[in-house]
Design a protein around this motif. Structure first.
Motif, PDB file in Angstrom:
ATOM      1  N   ALA A  90       0.829  -1.210   0.000  1.00  0.00           N
ATOM      2  CA  ALA A  90       0.000   0.000   0.000  1.00  0.00           C
ATOM      3  C   ALA A  90       0.862   1.259   0.000  1.00  0.00           C
ATOM      4  N   MET A  91       1.928   1.249   0.800  1.00  0.00           N
ATOM      5  CA  MET A  91       2.817   2.415   0.847  1.00  0.00           C
ATOM      6  C   MET A  91       3.484   2.656  -0.501  1.00  0.00           C
ATOM      7  N   LEU A  92       3.925   1.579  -1.143  1.00  0.00           N
ATOM      8  CA  LEU A  92       4.570   1.719  -2.449  1.00  0.00           C
ATOM      9  C   LEU A  92       3.593   2.241  -3.497  1.00  0.00           C
ATOM     10  N   LEU A  93       2.372   1.728  -3.466  1.00  0.00           N
ATOM     11  CA  LEU A  93       1.362   2.180  -4.425  1.00  0.00           C
ATOM     12  C   LEU A  93       1.009   3.642  -4.213  1.00  0.00           C
ATOM     13  N   ILE A  94       0.847   4.039  -2.949  1.00  0.00           N
ATOM     14  CA  ILE A  94       0.520   5.439  -2.658  1.00  0.00           C
ATOM     15  C   ILE A  94       1.675   6.348  -3.064  1.00  0.00           C
ATOM     16  N   GLY A  95       2.910   5.904  -2.782  1.00  0.00           N
ATOM     17  CA  GLY A  95       4.072   6.679  -3.202  1.00  0.00           C
ATOM     18  C   GLY A  95       4.137   6.849  -4.709  1.00  0.00           C
ATOM     19  N   TYR A  96       3.887   5.751  -5.424  1.00  0.00           N
ATOM     20  CA  TYR A  96       3.876   5.827  -6.887  1.00  0.00           C
ATOM     21  C   TYR A  96       2.769   6.750  -7.378  1.00  0.00           C
ATOM     22  N   SER A  97       1.608   6.701  -6.714  1.00  0.00           N
ATOM     23  CA  SER A  97       0.487   7.544  -7.113  1.00  0.00           C
ATOM     24  C   SER A  97       0.823   9.028  -6.967  1.00  0.00           C
ATOM     25  N   VAL A  98       1.504   9.369  -5.865  1.00  0.00           N
ATOM     26  CA  VAL A  98       1.890  10.766  -5.642  1.00  0.00           C
ATOM     27  C   VAL A  98       2.876  11.228  -6.711  1.00  0.00           C
ATOM     28  N   ILE A  99       3.876  10.374  -7.006  1.00  0.00           N
ATOM     29  CA  ILE A  99       4.866  10.722  -8.033  1.00  0.00           C
ATOM     30  C   ILE A  99       4.207  10.872  -9.400  1.00  0.00           C
ATOM     31  N   ALA A 100       3.307   9.916  -9.723  1.00  0.00           N
ATOM     32  CA  ALA A 100       2.647   9.958 -11.034  1.00  0.00           C
ATOM     33  C   ALA A 100       1.759  11.188 -11.167  1.00  0.00           C
ATOM     34  N   ARG A 101       1.119  11.598 -10.076  1.00  0.00           N
ATOM     35  CA  ARG A 101       0.192  12.723 -10.156  1.00  0.00           C
ATOM     36  C   ARG A 101       0.923  14.064 -10.203  1.00  0.00           C
ATOM     37  N   TYR A 102       1.895  14.242  -9.318  1.00  0.00           N
ATOM     38  CA  TYR A 102       2.479  15.573  -9.155  1.00  0.00           C
ATOM     39  C   TYR A 102       3.796  15.784  -9.913  1.00  0.00           C
ATOM     40  N   LEU A 103       4.495  14.716 -10.233  1.00  0.00           N
ATOM     41  CA  LEU A 103       5.757  14.868 -10.961  1.00  0.00           C
ATOM     42  C   LEU A 103       5.630  14.500 -12.432  1.00  0.00           C
ATOM     43  N   LEU A 104       4.860  13.459 -12.693  1.00  0.00           N
ATOM     44  CA  LEU A 104       4.718  13.015 -14.076  1.00  0.00           C
ATOM     45  C   LEU A 104       3.479  13.577 -14.747  1.00  0.00           C
ATOM     46  N   SER A 139       0.531  12.438 -14.653  1.00  0.00           N
ATOM     47  CA  SER A 139      -0.309  11.354 -15.192  1.00  0.00           C
ATOM     48  C   SER A 139      -0.855  10.519 -14.035  1.00  0.00           C
ATOM     49  N   PRO A 140      -1.910  11.003 -13.394  1.00  0.00           N
ATOM     50  CA  PRO A 140      -2.443  10.299 -12.213  1.00  0.00           C
ATOM     51  C   PRO A 140      -2.936   8.901 -12.543  1.00  0.00           C
ATOM     52  N   SER A 141      -2.656   7.982 -11.633  1.00  0.00           N
ATOM     53  CA  SER A 141      -3.122   6.590 -11.786  1.00  0.00           C
ATOM     54  C   SER A 141      -4.331   6.391 -10.875  1.00  0.00           C
ATOM     55  N   LEU A 142      -5.506   6.556 -11.440  1.00  0.00           N
ATOM     56  CA  LEU A 142      -6.722   6.545 -10.638  1.00  0.00           C
ATOM     57  C   LEU A 142      -7.050   5.159 -10.089  1.00  0.00           C
ATOM     58  N   TRP A 143      -6.510   4.118 -10.684  1.00  0.00           N
ATOM     59  CA  TRP A 143      -6.813   2.761 -10.242  1.00  0.00           C
ATOM     60  C   TRP A 143      -6.166   2.434  -8.905  1.00  0.00           C
ATOM     61  N   ILE A 144      -5.130   3.195  -8.538  1.00  0.00           N
ATOM     62  CA  ILE A 144      -4.386   2.878  -7.314  1.00  0.00           C
ATOM     63  C   ILE A 144      -5.258   3.028  -6.079  1.00  0.00           C
ATOM     64  N   ASP A 145      -6.130   4.035  -6.048  1.00  0.00           N
ATOM     65  CA  ASP A 145      -7.009   4.228  -4.891  1.00  0.00           C
ATOM     66  C   ASP A 145      -7.863   2.991  -4.645  1.00  0.00           C
ATOM     67  N   ASP A 146      -8.390   2.408  -5.715  1.00  0.00           N
ATOM     68  CA  ASP A 146      -9.208   1.202  -5.569  1.00  0.00           C
ATOM     69  C   ASP A 146      -8.388   0.039  -5.035  1.00  0.00           C
ATOM     70  N   VAL A 147      -7.209  -0.160  -5.599  1.00  0.00           N
ATOM     71  CA  VAL A 147      -6.367  -1.285  -5.189  1.00  0.00           C
ATOM     72  C   VAL A 147      -5.940  -1.141  -3.728  1.00  0.00           C
ATOM     73  N   VAL A 148      -5.568   0.075  -3.331  1.00  0.00           N
ATOM     74  CA  VAL A 148      -5.168   0.300  -1.939  1.00  0.00           C
ATOM     75  C   VAL A 148      -6.328   0.022  -0.995  1.00  0.00           C
ATOM     76  N   THR A 149      -7.529   0.380  -1.394  1.00  0.00           N
ATOM     77  CA  THR A 149      -8.711   0.071  -0.571  1.00  0.00           C
ATOM     78  C   THR A 149      -8.875  -1.431  -0.393  1.00  0.00           C
ATOM     79  N   PHE A 150      -8.695  -2.196  -1.469  1.00  0.00           N
ATOM     80  CA  PHE A 150      -8.780  -3.652  -1.379  1.00  0.00           C
ATOM     81  C   PHE A 150      -7.706  -4.199  -0.448  1.00  0.00           C
ATOM     82  N   VAL A 151      -6.488  -3.671  -0.596  1.00  0.00           N
ATOM     83  CA  VAL A 151      -5.365  -4.135   0.232  1.00  0.00           C
ATOM     84  C   VAL A 151      -5.621  -3.838   1.710  1.00  0.00           C
ATOM     85  N   LEU A 152      -6.204  -2.674   2.009  1.00  0.00           N
ATOM     86  CA  LEU A 152      -6.485  -2.311   3.402  1.00  0.00           C
ATOM     87  C   LEU A 152      -7.456  -3.286   4.063  1.00  0.00           C
ATOM     88  N   VAL A 153      -8.419  -3.767   3.292  1.00  0.00           N
ATOM     89  CA  VAL A 153      -9.340  -4.766   3.836  1.00  0.00           C
ATOM     90  C   VAL A 153      -8.572  -6.014   4.254  1.00  0.00           C
TER      91      VAL A 153
END
Length: 199
Positions: free
Chosen positions: A47-61, A63-77
């Protein structure tokens, strides 16, 4: 005298039927809770790696990866359901001990027993209702809503799974209490083995 189990946990149980059942069940519960706590820890890392990648993709690249929020939610369960039983076994859940800390050892063990009975009731509810809910979702072919669509029942099956783990830990704790021990175990500082919490 304390009895050293195959998992390294010291169980000062008396030599009665409950103690014998406790000694048979404890290694299984210890192995399962340790395994799924490791799975939970891996889930936190993912989850930490996915969130980190999401931040980099959104603010540096840009190109936000909208699917990451869903996957992290599944992982949290999965994280919660895999770690809950281990936290219970080690007495790490939040509790109100203002009064129980003032009780004698015998009365405190009775309070612990009642709390484990309550956990067992909740666990049975999670098993039965969770399984029925998952099978209903499977029958209807329901999927998750969002960018990542997976069969909903696969996530819902984590609920009865968590209930089974909680029930095993609660049963082990009740057997330990009936055998003369305490409800919880605690991992030593060197993490080499678990020992029983003493009053």
């Amino acid at each position: 005298m304390p009895i050293e189990t195959s998992t390294g946990s010291t169980e000062p149980c008396f030599d009665n039927r409950a103690a014998r059942l406790c000694r048979r069940l404890s290694p299984v519960v210890a192995a399962l809770t340790t395994l799924f706590m490791a799975v939970s820890a891996l889930g936190v890392l993912v989850a930490m790696l996915l969130i980190g990648y999401s931040v980099i993709a959104r603010y540096l690249l840009g190109s936000p990866s909208l699917w990451i929020d869903d996957v992290v939610t599944f992982v949290l369960v999965g994280i919660v359901m895999c770690a809950t039983a281990s936290a219970l076994r080690e007495g790490r859940h939040l509790s109100v001990d203002l009064m129980t800390e003032r009780l004698g050892q015998g009365r405190r063990r009775w309070v612990q027993a009642w709390s484990m009975v309550a956990v067992l009731v909740v666990a049975l509810f999670l098993i039965i209702d969770g399984w029925q809910t998952a099978m209903f979702s499977k029958m209807l072919g329901m999927t998750t809503i969002g960018y990542v669509q997976v069969p909903l029942y696969l996530l819902q099956l984590m609920i009865p799974f968590g209930g089974v783990m909680l029930a095993m830990v609660a049963l082990e704790s009740l057997l330990r209490l009936a055998g003369g021990g305490q409800a919880f175990v605690v991992v030593d500082a060197d993490h080499s083995h678990a020992r029983e919490v003493r009053s």
